[in-house]
Write a protein that holds these residues in place. Sequence first.
Motif, PDB file in Angstrom:
ATOM      1  N   TYR A 291       0.872  -1.246   0.065  1.00  0.00           N
ATOM      2  CA  TYR A 291       0.083   0.003  -0.029  1.00  0.00           C
ATOM      3  C   TYR A 291       0.809   1.317  -0.072  1.00  0.00           C
ATOM      4  CZ  TYR A 291      -3.146   3.641   1.388  1.00  0.00           C
ATOM      5  OH  TYR A 291      -3.854   4.852   1.564  1.00  0.00           O
TER       6      TYR A 291
ATOM      7  N   VAL B 116      -9.212  -1.899   2.255  1.00  0.00           N
ATOM      8  CA  VAL B 116     -10.264  -1.037   1.730  1.00  0.00           C
ATOM      9  C   VAL B 116      -9.608   0.323   1.425  1.00  0.00           C
ATOM     10  CG1 VAL B 116     -12.006   0.683   2.803  1.00  0.00           C
ATOM     11  CG2 VAL B 116     -12.210  -1.682   3.275  1.00  0.00           C
TER      12      VAL B 116
ATOM     13  N   VAL C 183      -8.149  -0.152  -1.937  1.00  0.00           N
ATOM     14  CA  VAL C 183      -9.348  -0.507  -2.946  1.00  0.00           C
ATOM     15  C   VAL C 183      -9.719   1.343  -3.240  1.00  0.00           C
ATOM     16  CG1 VAL C 183     -11.819  -0.660  -3.370  1.00  0.00           C
ATOM     17  CG2 VAL C 183     -10.457  -2.492  -2.792  1.00  0.00           C
ATOM     18  N   CYS C 184      -9.610   2.065  -2.310  1.00  0.00           N
ATOM     19  CA  CYS C 184      -9.852   3.560  -2.407  1.00  0.00           C
ATOM     20  C   CYS C 184      -8.791   4.212  -3.572  1.00  0.00           C
ATOM     21  CB  CYS C 184      -9.772   4.276  -1.193  1.00  0.00           C
ATOM     22  SG  CYS C 184     -11.285   3.819  -0.267  1.00  0.00           S
TER      23      CYS C 184
ATOM     24  N   PHE D 255      -7.935   3.284  -6.273  1.00  0.00           N
ATOM     25  CA  PHE D 255      -8.327   3.041  -7.618  1.00  0.00           C
ATOM     26  C   PHE D 255      -9.298   3.969  -8.159  1.00  0.00           C
ATOM     27  CE2 PHE D 255      -6.359  -1.084  -6.500  1.00  0.00           C
ATOM     28  CZ  PHE D 255      -5.615  -1.485  -7.588  1.00  0.00           C
TER      29      PHE D 255
END
Length: 196
Positions: free
Chosen positions: A54, A131, A134-135, A137
């Motif tokens: 990340y 989460v 995913v954010c 993207f």
Amino acid sequence: MSEGDSVGDSVHGKPSVVYRFFTRLGQVYQSWLDKSTPYTAVRWVVTLGLSFVYVIRVYLLQGWYIVTYALGIYHLNLFIAFLSPKVDPSLMEDSDDGPSLPTKQNEEFRPFIRRLPEFKFWHAATKGILVAMVCTFFEAFNVPVFWPILVMYFIMLFCITMKRQIKHMIKYRYIPFTHGKRTYKGKEDVGKTFAS
């Protein structure tokens, strides 16, 4: 919908395909969680690996600092809950109707029970990282901000929060870690059983 129908039922009383799919997916997910329970070190290594991926992603994209800041605050709250006892000793100080942490050498040993157990801490932290990943993207979450201010604010917040937590630990004399604590063992099992 009649009284006998449940949320996942179709017109004929059988569960719908979508309902069965998500039920099965939940069962498989829970099965994997159950199998991973004894492997504490492996679970945390995977979570640290996800954190590293990340951080690299955010660094390469040069954005999503608000998402990263929110993830940091979320992890800080989880960590504080992990360090805190299930029953706050400051609330139990005045009442004598509940268990309390031992304050003297000769008092009865009571194990430290966390407000947030290690497994739930790991699970929530890992879900938070996923989460946040995913954010990254979605461009809508890439709010322009001057990131050094967020870093300084997070460091200040971390220091203030940890100082308060450490003072609480010193005041009520509890240690949230079992390393170095005295352990008590029962009698050894001789392996003989009695048949009835």
